[in-house]
Each structure stands twice: as structure tokens, then as C-alpha cells.
Design an enzyme around this catalytic site. Structure first.
Site, PDB file in Angstrom:
ATOM      1  N   CYS A  31       0.850  -1.177   0.000  1.00 22.09           N
ATOM      2  CA  CYS A  31       0.000   0.000   0.000  1.00 22.09           C
ATOM      3  C   CYS A  31       0.890   1.231   0.000  1.00 22.09           C
ATOM      4  CB  CYS A  31      -0.894  -0.007   1.226  1.00 22.09           C
ATOM      5  SG  CYS A  31      -1.876  -1.508   1.289  1.00 22.09           S
ATOM      6  N   TYR A 171      -5.077 -13.263  -2.459  1.00 17.65           N
ATOM      7  CA  TYR A 171      -4.523 -12.814  -1.175  1.00 17.65           C
ATOM      8  C   TYR A 171      -5.240 -13.428   0.022  1.00 17.65           C
ATOM      9  CZ  TYR A 171      -3.614  -9.138   2.421  1.00 17.65           C
ATOM     10  OH  TYR A 171      -3.286  -8.429   3.549  1.00 17.65           O
ATOM     11  N   HIS A 174      -2.292 -11.311   6.417  1.00 19.85           N
ATOM     12  CA  HIS A 174      -2.462 -10.189   7.341  1.00 19.85           C
ATOM     13  C   HIS A 174      -3.726 -10.245   8.192  1.00 19.85           C
ATOM     14  CE1 HIS A 174       0.324  -7.799   4.458  1.00 19.85           C
ATOM     15  NE2 HIS A 174       1.000  -8.490   5.339  1.00 19.85           N
ATOM     16  N   ASP A 267       4.219  -8.711   9.958  1.00 26.95           N
ATOM     17  CA  ASP A 267       4.827  -8.866   8.632  1.00 26.95           C
ATOM     18  C   ASP A 267       5.801  -7.723   8.347  1.00 26.95           C
ATOM     19  OD1 ASP A 267       5.283  -9.856   6.073  1.00 26.95           O
ATOM     20  OD2 ASP A 267       3.593  -8.764   5.223  1.00 26.95           O
TER      21      ASP A 267
END
Ligand code: ADP
Ligand code: SF4
Length: 691
Positions: A31, A171, A174, A267
Site C-alpha cells: 500500500c 490474497y 495479514h 509482517d
């Protein structure tokens, strides 16, 4: 220069289903706060990484349906064909340099409140929405909903192809994606074929992978991005148990695995909490259970560490978000045999922070990040000098060093002077604090670049006075003399000096960094800054044996570090060190031997023994500036044409801001900048209404 043969392995091609990456450098999805709101910035930023040699360039998370509306966050959007041109623009920028473009399809499931779309949120179960404690609930998806979701995902994969992408990333990472919610026992207690056993909880993700392969897998690489450990023990996925089982169950399904740990706080750990390659022990099993290429991240910036990870059979591709932000040209520098030029990420997470409050991301090490389109800045190139002017920079902190480096690159004759015996200013001082040693890279990169420049001279142990500056003979003067922490408690909360915050009872962070210490015993750190310094002071003093209390008017220690993904890590560390935390407390008096604090809600007071370490605000070291500015005739007589303050001397802020101001000075000191204009490019969106 040619590359060192020991790095050849990094430049081997890797086959990802029907497509081939030209090398092993994979810019994983990240991001950036630009996305759909500032698409030109996003496109130019991605293109720069392709120019810098990355083999695969992925998007940020791309939301593919209004039921996964991430408002107020700024990501890319791919709800229908109208969103194709923006992402096609990115593909073109990436393809121009022979890299593959990958699109990460994301739906944040039960996390999103859908504040813009007003769709009812969806998830595996009826659950309150998790982000921002938004007062709505996600409703449990039934089979019909799951069928619809699979259709949306499939359609988005087809749209990705239309936009020109080479790969699709499916995905499940997270703890923030619908498939990860289905996978987690704590989120999914469904009684149907999508709940219960691991096989059932994994069904949803498997179906998405199968759908994607079926829809576009003949021409596009399908990458599974999957978190194998949630770092929360048996309450979550553990790599030794279900993490491993899950990969084994789908081992040969995707064209490539991109594996990591979860959640994002784990992460993307900062260097304060984790070293380079820290994820290896969680992901090293993956290559043993699949024949498909495997990528992982871990803030890899050293080519030797990268080669080692490949040779030891841990990964096939080096995944990187932050190292690619700090140095978009990292692969090219290795390829061109100049790895010493790599601008190594310092692991500070300023990049994540800006994204986390929905502003275009920036980087401490790379001041051109986010400015590629807006200001036309290039991380490696800068326009040549326009005159033979000489420039004197006073202060070799991050602002002064970056200004000298960039002006030196332009070809100007630069003198950089610093009072101290080491360059680096605050960066040198702060990197000596507990666990901040990686921050010294801000200094070391710039010193390394300046060293071979014959047109840049660095003088240490040189305290410059106004007389020195007038006599020096430079036409342009930049004062990068930094800022100094206050000792009197004034800051966000206190608007007047604390009574008693003098006479040896109050020790500022600068005092502590100078090696000065309160008497042995107790100390109260008053953190009204809310970034790292208060907690670092507490950590340092506690580790030296002080009994530390940390008072903050906020509810949490170092509250701003929520944005840098560090808050939980920081508070946990302080608690482990025995630091007492007094939330909602402000210091109101310093008395002989004790500190009085007041609860900001109830007004009740508490006292703790010891001295005070206020971490509240800094004041610019601008005496020199004001003295010089007050003598325009002498400046003119000395041939000085411009006098500027840069960095903390102008506006105390982050190290990232000081580096940026240094670059900005080097870019702008010889141009005419309209003081009434906007200092960067903007676009006006085409309106349907208005006119
Ligand atoms: P910034 O973050 O803006 O770069 P820093 O505080 O890191 O600021 O660096 C300021 C540097 O300026 C320090 O290294 C300090 O020693 C130096 N400095 C301050 N005043 C003078 C001066 N009069 N002469 C030379 N160096 C100075
Ligand atoms: Fe690395 Fe900090 Fe730059 Fe992010 S902001 S890429 S963590 S140096």
C-alpha cells in the site's frame, strides 16, 4: 562496472506458470496511500521500480467489490471496467522496462465498514466490523453469497487481464482478507462445508485459486499470497501446524507462493523489533513441500543475504516492499556491480504510517518516493548545475547531508561543516539508542555517496559562527543546524513551563543522548510527543536499572506508532522491562525528589519519586539564522545571495522530513518558486456535475 558473479543467481529468470520473471526480484504488493486518489503518483512510482530493475511489480491491495469498501483508506479500486484505465496505466509504466505487472485482488471481508458504498459488510460469520470499531456488523455469508463472491473475484481476474496485468495475486494474508477470515478458527465456526476442519476452512481460498486459474491461468501467473503463521501461538495459524498443513494441501495449485507472517504489524516489523530476514524461520518449510517458486519478505537489503536465502533453499524470489521503496534501483545497482550504492531501508515504517492515515506514502531514505510524478524527482538522477555558485551548508544531520549529496550530484561546489566530530546529527545520536542502530544508514548512505565527490568537502569539529559564514565566500548558505528538545515540559498539552522543571530535576532527551543521567533511582518519562522518543527513553533508562514510570495524556504509550505498526510491540516491551504506564496523565509539577501528575479526566493527582524526562517538543537551533538575517548589508557585502533554513532548523519534524527538505533545497535553491503557488503537480478530476 559488471556485476559480481556471486550475485548472478539473483538475475536468473523464474517461470511463474505461463509467464517468466526476468530475475528474482519481486516487489510484493504494498500500500502507498496514492492508489485510486492519486493515480498519477502511483503509476509513476511503480514505473520507477521497473526502471530500477525489479522483475515483478505488484499493485497495492486492489479492492474488487463495493462490499469490501475500505473507506477511509486509500487503496486501488477495481470495482468495474471504469477502474481499468488507472491500472492499465500502471501496467504500461511497468512493461516499458520489461517487468511483469501483478495485481493483488483483495476483499477485506468482516474488517470493512463500507462507509462509502453503504453495502452491508460480509464475512464468514455474524461479527462486528473490526476496523475502527465501526458500529456495524458483517453478516454471515450463505452459499449464494459465496457463489456471488467467487463470481466477483473471477470477473476481477478477467478485468486484470484486460488491464494488461501478467499476474494475479490471490490474497490470504495479514488477518485482513476474506479467505484468511474463513481460514481462522477464531473467525470461522461455520457448520457447513466452509467451516470445521482445516480442509473445509481452506475450501474458500482453494476455490478462489481454482477459479482464477480457470479464468486466466492459461496466460497469467497466479500467485498465492498466504500467511503461514499469525505469531499468536495456538490461538492462530502456526507454521508448524495448520500453516504447514494448508500449504501441503494446496502445494502444487498456484503457479507461485508468496508466503509471510501475519498480521501486518508482524509482517512489516520495524528494525527496532526485528532484524533483516526475520521471517525465514517461519517460511523455510514451504520450499520443501512444493515444487512451485516461493517468495518471501524480510526487509532484505543485502545482496549476500539474498543469495544466501536462495542458496539455502528458503526462497526462489526475494520479496520486498520497503527495500524497494527505499531503493527502487536496488536490483540495477547489484547488476551494475555497485551494491555499495544501495540506499538501504532503515526499517522505520514511515512509509506505512503515511499510508495508514490515508496520505501519499513517503520514505525516510528515499525522498523522491511519491514525488516521481508530482515533482518529477528521480531517485538516481538530478538535473546538472546551472552556475558555478558555491554553497555552504552548516550542519551535517539528515537535512544537511542530503542537501550536500544532491547538490554534489548536480555538480555544485559544496562545503558541509558540522560542529561535532561525527556526521549525521540526530541520526548519529538516535541510532545509538536501544535498537535503533539501523537508522545510521541514513547517514552512512549519504557519506558513502559524498566521499568520492571531489566537489563536496566535509569539515567536522567545525562550529561555524556568523563571522565564519560571512568570511567564507559562498553565495548560498543553508543552515541545517537542527533542533533541541525542551526541558520545561511545554508541548501539546502544557502551554506554559512546568514549575520546578529546571535546577537539575529535568533531563531532556538531548541530555540523555549526551550521556547525562538523573541520579540513580526513579525517573518519570513524560511523553507528550507520542512517537518513538518517549518509549525509547523509557526503554534505555529501564535497561540501565532505573525504576521508570511513563506518563502520557494519551490512552496508549507512543500512540502515534499505531501508524508505524509498532504500538503493541512498544508497549509490550516496556511492560516486560517493568515500566509503569500512567495513561491519561500529565505532569503538572516537579518537586524536590518527586513528580506530580494529574489525571486528565478526573483531576486526581498521583506522585512518583525521582527526576523528570520530558519528551514534548523541540525548538529550532536558529540563532545563527536570525543573527545573519538581521544584517542584510553584511550579507550583500559578503556576496551571499541566499540564506535558507532547512530540516529541523526550519521545522522540527521526522528524519524523513529533514531528508526531504535537504533534497528540496538542492532541487529548488536555484529556481524561482512561486511563493503563492502549489509547489507540485495536481490534477483536477473530470466532473460529471459542475462546470
Ligand atoms: P536535521 O534533522 O535538520 O538534519 P540535526 O539536528 O540532525 O538536524 O543536525 C544538525 C547538525 O547541525 C548537528 O550535527 C549539529 O552538530 C550541527 N550544527 C548546529 N549548529 C552548528 C554550527 N553553528 N556550526 C556547525 N554545525 C552546527
Ligand atoms: Fe524503509 Fe523507512 Fe523508507 Fe519505509 S520509510 S522504506 S521503512 S526507510
Amino acid at each position: 562496472m559488471t556485476r559480481d558473479p556471486r550475485y548472478d543467481i539473483l538475475f536468473e529468470p523464474v517461470q511463474i506458470g505461463p509467464v517468466t520473471s526476468k530475475n528474482r526480484f519481486y516487489q510484493v504488493p504494498h500500500c502507498n496511500g496514492m492508489g485510486r486518489v492519486y493515480p498519477d503518483s502511483m503509476i509513476a512510482m511503480r514505473g520507477m521500480k521497473a526502471e530500477g530493475g525489479w522483475g515483478i511489480i505488484a499493485t497495492e491491495q486492489v479492492d474488487f467489490h463495493p462490499t469490501g469498501d475500505v473507506t477511509p483508506y486509500t487503496e486501488a479500486r477495481f470495482w468495474d471496467d471504469r477502474d481499468v484505465p488507472m491500472l492499465a496505466g500502471m501496467c504500461n509504466a511497468v512493461h516499458e522496462h520489461g517487468a511483469l505487472a501483478a495485481l493483488e485482488l483483495v476483499h477485506n471481508g468482516q474488517d470493512t465498514g463500507n462507509a462509502y458504498s453503504r453495502e452491508v459488510p460480509i464475512g464468514p460469520m455474524h461479527r462486528p466490523v473490526s476496523w475502527n470499531n465501526h458500529p456495524v456488523q458483517a453478516r454471515a455469508m450463505d452459499r449464494e453469497d459465496i457463489r456471488a463472491y467467487r463470481r466477483w473475484h473471477r470477473n476481477a481476474a478477467v478485468r486484470a487481464k484486460k488491464a494488461g496485468f501478467d499476474c494475479v495475486v490471490v490474497y490470504a494474508g495479514h488477518d485482513g482478507a476474506m479467505p484468511s477470515h474463513f481460514l481462522a478458527r477464531r473467525h470461522n465456526q461455520r457448520m457447513d462445508e466452509y467451516g470445521g476442519s482445516l480442509e473445509n476452512r481452506l475450501r474458500f481460498y482453494r476455490e478462489l485459486l481454482e477459479d482464477t486459474l480457470d479464468a486466466v491461468g492459461d496466460t497469467m501467473g497466479v500467485i498465492a499470497r498466504f500467511a503461514v503463521d499469525e505469531m499468536m501461538g495456538p490461538d492462530g495459524l502456526e507454521w508448524e501446524n495448520e500453516g504447514k498443513d494448508a500449504i501441503e494441501m494446496m502445494a502444487e495449485l498456484p503457479h507461485m507462493w508468496d508466503v509471510n507472517v501475519s498480521d501486518w504489524n508482524n509482517d512489516s516489523m520495524t528494525s527496532r523489533f526485528a532484524p533483516e530476514a526475520y521471517q525465514e524461520r517461519y517460511v523455510e518449510f514451504v520450499k520443501q513441500v512444493t515444487t512451485k517458486p516461493v517468495a518471501s519478505v524480510g526487509r532484505y537489503t543485502s545482496p549476500d543475504t539474498m543469495v544466501s536465502a536462495i542458496r539455502r533453499g528458503i526462497v526462489d524470489l526475494i520479496g520486498a516492499a520497503r527495500p524497494s521503496i527505499a531503493d527502487p534501483f536496488l536490483p540495477r545497482k547489484i547488476e551494475e556491480g555497485r551494491p555499495e550504492d544501495i540506499r538501504e531501508c532503515i526499517g522505520c515504517n514511515i512509509c506505512a504510517a503515511w499510508n495508514n492515515f490515508s496520505a501519499p506514502s513517503r520514505c525516510t531514505q528515499n525522498p523522491s518516493f511519491g514525488e516521481e510524478w508530482r515533482k518529477g524527482w528521480h531517485p538516481e538522477k538530478i538535473r546538472p548545475k546551472e552556475s558555478e555558485a558555491k554553497i555552504l551548508i552548516v550542519g551535517a544531520g539528515p537535512a544537511g547531508l542530503e542537501a550536500a549529496r544532491a547538490l554534489g550530484q548536480r555538480g555544485y561546489s559544496v562545503t558541509l561543516a558540522d560542529a561535532r566530530s561525527v556526521a549525521g546529527g540526530r541520526v548519529s545520536r538516535e541510532s545509538a539508542l536501544p535498537n535503533l542502530n539501523a537508522w545510521a544508514r541514513v547517514r552512512d548512505y549519504r557519506l558513502g555517496q559524498i566521499k568520492p565527490m571531489t566537489n563536496v568537502e566535509l569539515y567536522l569539529k567545525s562550529t561555524l559562527t556568523q563571522e565564519h559564514i560571512l568570511e567564507f565566500g559562498a553565495e548560498h548558505i543553508a543552515l541545517a543546524t537542527g533542533a533541541t528538545w525542551r526541558r520545561d515540559g511545554v508541548g501539546r498539552t502544557l502551554r506554559a513551563a512546568l514549575s520546578g522543571a529546571d535546577s537539575g530535576r529535568s533531563f531532556s532527551p538531548d541530555d540523555i543522548m549526551d550521556g547525562i543521567r538523573p541520579p540513580k533511582g526513579s525517573v518519570v518519562v513524560f511523553d507528550d510527543d507520542h512517537y518513538y522518543m518517549g518509549s525509547v527513553m523509557a526503554e534505555l533508562l529501564a535497561s540501565e536499572g532505573y525504576k521508570v514510570a511513563l506518563a502520557t495524556p494519551e490512552l496508549q504509550v507512543a500512540s502515534w506508532t499505531e501508524y508505524t505498526l509498532e504500538q503493541g510491540h512498544i508497549e509490550r516491551r516496556l511492560l516486560a522491562l517493568g515500566v509503569e504506564i500512567l495513561a491519561r496523565h500529565v505532569v503538572t509539577r516537579v518537586e524536590q525528589g518527586h513528580i506530580v501528575m494529574t489525571n486528565t479526566l478526573t483531576g486526581e493527582t498521583v506522585e512518583r519519586d525521582g527526576a523528570l524526562v520530558p519528551v514534548t517538543m523541540r525548538l529550532p537551533n536558529d540563532d545563527l539564522y536570525h543573527a545573519l538575517q538581521a544584517m542584510p548589508d553584511k550579507l550583500a557585502a559578503a556576496g551571499i545571495r541566499s540564506l535558507r533554513r532547512i530540516g529541523d532548523c526550519f521545522g522540527p519534524a521526522t528524519i524523513a522530513a529533514a531528508v526531504y527538505e535537504g533534497r528540496r533545497y538542492a532541487e529548488e535553491f536555484d529556481t524561482i518558486v512561486d511563493p503563492d503557488g502549489v509547489p507540485f503537480k495536481t490534477v483536477t478530476h473530470q466532473l460529471e456535475m459542475g462546470g
